[in-house]
Design a protein around this motif. Structure first.
Motif, PDB file in Angstrom:
ATOM      1  N   ALA A 238       1.068  -1.233   0.176  1.00  0.00           N
ATOM      2  CA  ALA A 238       0.027  -0.066  -0.085  1.00  0.00           C
ATOM      3  C   ALA A 238       0.783   1.299  -0.165  1.00  0.00           C
ATOM      4  CB  ALA A 238      -0.940  -0.195   1.061  1.00  0.00           C
ATOM      5  N   LEU A 239       0.254   2.315  -0.498  1.00  0.00           N
ATOM      6  CA  LEU A 239       1.050   3.598  -0.483  1.00  0.00           C
ATOM      7  C   LEU A 239       1.453   4.174   0.717  1.00  0.00           C
ATOM      8  CD1 LEU A 239       2.245   5.835  -2.476  1.00  0.00           C
ATOM      9  CD2 LEU A 239      -0.078   6.920  -2.165  1.00  0.00           C
ATOM     10  N   ASN A 240       0.162   4.089   1.585  1.00  0.00           N
ATOM     11  CA  ASN A 240       0.400   4.413   3.073  1.00  0.00           C
ATOM     12  C   ASN A 240       0.490   6.128   3.311  1.00  0.00           C
ATOM     13  OD1 ASN A 240       0.176   2.002   4.206  1.00  0.00           O
ATOM     14  ND2 ASN A 240       2.411   1.498   4.194  1.00  0.00           N
ATOM     15  N   GLN A 241       1.547   6.679   2.957  1.00  0.00           N
ATOM     16  CA  GLN A 241       1.626   8.154   3.351  1.00  0.00           C
ATOM     17  C   GLN A 241       2.328   9.037   2.177  1.00  0.00           C
ATOM     18  OE1 GLN A 241       4.629   9.242   6.140  1.00  0.00           O
ATOM     19  NE2 GLN A 241       3.031  10.249   7.362  1.00  0.00           N
ATOM     20  N   LEU A 242       1.922  10.007   2.098  1.00  0.00           N
ATOM     21  CA  LEU A 242       2.376  10.993   0.965  1.00  0.00           C
ATOM     22  C   LEU A 242       2.999  12.299   1.727  1.00  0.00           C
ATOM     23  CD1 LEU A 242      -0.375  11.305  -1.804  1.00  0.00           C
ATOM     24  CD2 LEU A 242       1.702  10.161  -1.960  1.00  0.00           C
ATOM     25  N   TYR A 243       4.417  12.695   1.222  1.00  0.00           N
ATOM     26  CA  TYR A 243       4.848  13.826   1.808  1.00  0.00           C
ATOM     27  C   TYR A 243       4.594  14.928   0.908  1.00  0.00           C
ATOM     28  CZ  TYR A 243       8.163  11.265   5.024  1.00  0.00           C
ATOM     29  OH  TYR A 243       8.812  10.727   5.853  1.00  0.00           O
ATOM     30  N   PHE A 244       4.261  15.834   1.549  1.00  0.00           N
ATOM     31  CA  PHE A 244       3.926  17.166   0.664  1.00  0.00           C
ATOM     32  C   PHE A 244       4.628  18.308   1.355  1.00  0.00           C
ATOM     33  CE2 PHE A 244      -0.088  15.022   0.408  1.00  0.00           C
ATOM     34  CZ  PHE A 244      -0.455  15.287  -1.015  1.00  0.00           C
ATOM     35  N   TYR A 245       5.683  18.747   0.209  1.00  0.00           N
ATOM     36  CA  TYR A 245       6.523  19.972   0.396  1.00  0.00           C
ATOM     37  C   TYR A 245       5.573  21.334   0.132  1.00  0.00           C
ATOM     38  CZ  TYR A 245      10.183  16.655   1.116  1.00  0.00           C
ATOM     39  OH  TYR A 245      11.057  15.767   1.428  1.00  0.00           O
ATOM     40  N   LEU A 246       5.082  21.732   1.056  1.00  0.00           N
ATOM     41  CA  LEU A 246       3.815  22.692   0.736  1.00  0.00           C
ATOM     42  C   LEU A 246       4.171  24.161   0.317  1.00  0.00           C
ATOM     43  CD1 LEU A 246       1.524  22.176   3.676  1.00  0.00           C
ATOM     44  CD2 LEU A 246       1.354  21.017   1.611  1.00  0.00           C
ATOM     45  N   THR A 247       5.661  24.531   0.641  1.00  0.00           N
ATOM     46  CA  THR A 247       6.054  25.979   0.052  1.00  0.00           C
ATOM     47  C   THR A 247       7.434  25.774  -0.380  1.00  0.00           C
ATOM     48  OG1 THR A 247       7.045  26.434   2.144  1.00  0.00           O
ATOM     49  CG2 THR A 247       4.656  26.839   1.952  1.00  0.00           C
ATOM     50  N   GLU A 248       7.946  26.637  -1.250  1.00  0.00           N
ATOM     51  CA  GLU A 248       9.523  26.722  -1.565  1.00  0.00           C
ATOM     52  C   GLU A 248      10.064  27.683  -0.736  1.00  0.00           C
ATOM     53  OE1 GLU A 248      10.105  27.602  -5.717  1.00  0.00           O
ATOM     54  OE2 GLU A 248       8.926  25.816  -6.179  1.00  0.00           O
ATOM     55  N   GLY A 249       9.023  28.568   0.137  1.00  0.00           N
ATOM     56  CA  GLY A 249      10.044  29.337   1.017  1.00  0.00           C
ATOM     57  C   GLY A 249       9.772  28.953   2.531  1.00  0.00           C
ATOM     58  N   CYS A 250      10.723  29.623   3.255  1.00  0.00           N
ATOM     59  CA  CYS A 250      10.560  29.390   4.902  1.00  0.00           C
ATOM     60  C   CYS A 250      10.839  30.796   5.289  1.00  0.00           C
ATOM     61  CB  CYS A 250      11.943  28.527   5.266  1.00  0.00           C
ATOM     62  SG  CYS A 250      11.881  28.061   7.010  1.00  0.00           S
ATOM     63  N   ASN A 251      10.311  30.948   6.619  1.00  0.00           N
ATOM     64  CA  ASN A 251      10.421  32.115   7.675  1.00  0.00           C
ATOM     65  C   ASN A 251      11.833  32.202   8.054  1.00  0.00           C
ATOM     66  OD1 ASN A 251       9.257  30.080   8.911  1.00  0.00           O
ATOM     67  ND2 ASN A 251       7.668  31.308   9.734  1.00  0.00           N
ATOM     68  N   LEU A 252      12.633  31.203   8.259  1.00  0.00           N
ATOM     69  CA  LEU A 252      13.746  31.035   8.833  1.00  0.00           C
ATOM     70  C   LEU A 252      14.973  31.094   7.966  1.00  0.00           C
ATOM     71  CD1 LEU A 252      13.104  29.248  12.207  1.00  0.00           C
ATOM     72  CD2 LEU A 252      12.965  31.701  11.778  1.00  0.00           C
ATOM     73  N   ALA A 253      16.226  31.000   8.675  1.00  0.00           N
ATOM     74  CA  ALA A 253      17.513  30.984   7.667  1.00  0.00           C
ATOM     75  C   ALA A 253      18.320  29.977   8.311  1.00  0.00           C
ATOM     76  CB  ALA A 253      18.064  32.409   7.176  1.00  0.00           C
ATOM     77  N   CYS A 254      18.082  28.741   8.546  1.00  0.00           N
ATOM     78  CA  CYS A 254      18.781  27.894   9.100  1.00  0.00           C
ATOM     79  C   CYS A 254      20.104  27.452   8.455  1.00  0.00           C
ATOM     80  CB  CYS A 254      17.919  26.682   9.473  1.00  0.00           C
ATOM     81  SG  CYS A 254      16.300  26.771  10.337  1.00  0.00           S
ATOM     82  N   ARG A 255      21.225  27.579   9.412  1.00  0.00           N
ATOM     83  CA  ARG A 255      22.622  27.322   8.799  1.00  0.00           C
ATOM     84  C   ARG A 255      22.623  26.043   8.213  1.00  0.00           C
ATOM     85  NH1 ARG A 255      26.995  28.167  12.314  1.00  0.00           N
ATOM     86  NH2 ARG A 255      25.712  27.525  13.978  1.00  0.00           N
ATOM     87  N   HIS A 256      21.887  25.078   8.817  1.00  0.00           N
ATOM     88  CA  HIS A 256      22.241  23.748   8.399  1.00  0.00           C
ATOM     89  C   HIS A 256      21.163  23.145   7.520  1.00  0.00           C
ATOM     90  CE1 HIS A 256      19.082  23.653  11.478  1.00  0.00           C
ATOM     91  NE2 HIS A 256      18.851  22.311  11.291  1.00  0.00           N
TER      92      HIS A 256
END
Length: 249
Positions: free
Chosen positions: A22-40
């Motif tokens: 079964a497929l079970n789970q889908l990952y959704f990358y909802l945005t191309e942006g982020c409100n933080l600027a994480c170094r890692h």
């Protein structure tokens, strides 16, 4: 005996009879942006403080993917990003998840997890939320995340989720700047009401590659030693579930 061609024919029959999982789970990358600027960050999304500069997943496309995946065995979705709560129609997406009675997993930095959003998430019957906190104090966390005020916002997010009956997981990415705060982050997670702490290994990919080149990542031997400390010494001293994500090699 059979020739090579017969063996291949037999193998093809066995493949045809194999049950498709079964497929079970889908990952959704909802945005191309982020409100933080994480170094890692290994995805290196574009900085988008207000969520209005870069593309987001259209709701109709989201609904189409769900509709087509349910006959394949879909039971849950995972929202990530960028920052998933930055999506301008996040409430509508959550409504679709509830309507289809799907499990819900959200990975968030917590900045936008208001009381109202926490209630919307809690309305899903099966939900799991993780909030990233990379330091036991504002200086450490914001030194990693790149935005002033993000530490208080992440802690407030955990409070908001706990208030509506969700015990989120705190995700802590281990690097040289915060490795000495492993026990501190566990104690802080206890105080906040979290349900578990997961220790992630910094990946030398995208922005993380620079940290690796400047030796701000831990060596494999250091990571193994730290993981053993978490599992053998720290875990027995806390009611929280601790997960240490070892590197594969």
């Amino acid at each position: 005996g059979r020739g090579r061609g017969d063996r291949l024919s037999l193998k093809s029959v066995q493949v045809k009879e194999r049950t498709i999982p079964a497929l079970n789970q889908l990952y959704f990358y909802l945005t191309e942006g982020c409100n933080l600027a994480c170094r890692h960050c290994w995805l290196s999304p574009k900085l988008d403080a207000d969520g209005d500069r870069y593309p987001t997943l259209p709701v109709d496309l989201f609904e189409t993917a769900i509709r087509e995946a349910i006959p394949l065995g879909l039971t849950g979705v995972k929202f990530t990003g960028g920052e998933p709560l930055l999506h301008p129609r996040i409430v509508q997406l959550l409504e679709v998840v509830r309507r289809e009675e799907l499990g819900l997993t959200i990975e968030t930095n917590g900045v936008l997890c208001t009381q109202e959003i926490a209630v919307e998430i809690a309305n899903s019957a099966r939900r799991f939320v993780s909030a990233s906190i990379d330091g036991a104090d504002a200086v450490t966390h914001e030194g990693v995340r790149g935005v002033t005020g993000s530490f208080q916002a992440a802690c407030r997010a955990v409070h908001n989720l706990v208030a509506v009956g969700i015990r989120p997981q705190v995700i802590f990415t281990v690097m040289r700047d915060n490795a000495e705060q492993v026990e501190d982050i566990v104690r802080m997670a206890e105080d906040l009401g979290a349900g578990s702490v997961k220790f992630n290994v910094l990946q030398p990919i995208a922005r993380g590659e620079m940290l690796h080149q400047t030796q701000q990542t831990l060596s494999v031997s250091e990571l193994i030693e730290l993981g053993r400390y978490v599992e053998r010494e720290l875990a027995p001293k806390t009611r929280l579930r601790l997960v240490f994500s070892y590197p594969h090699a």
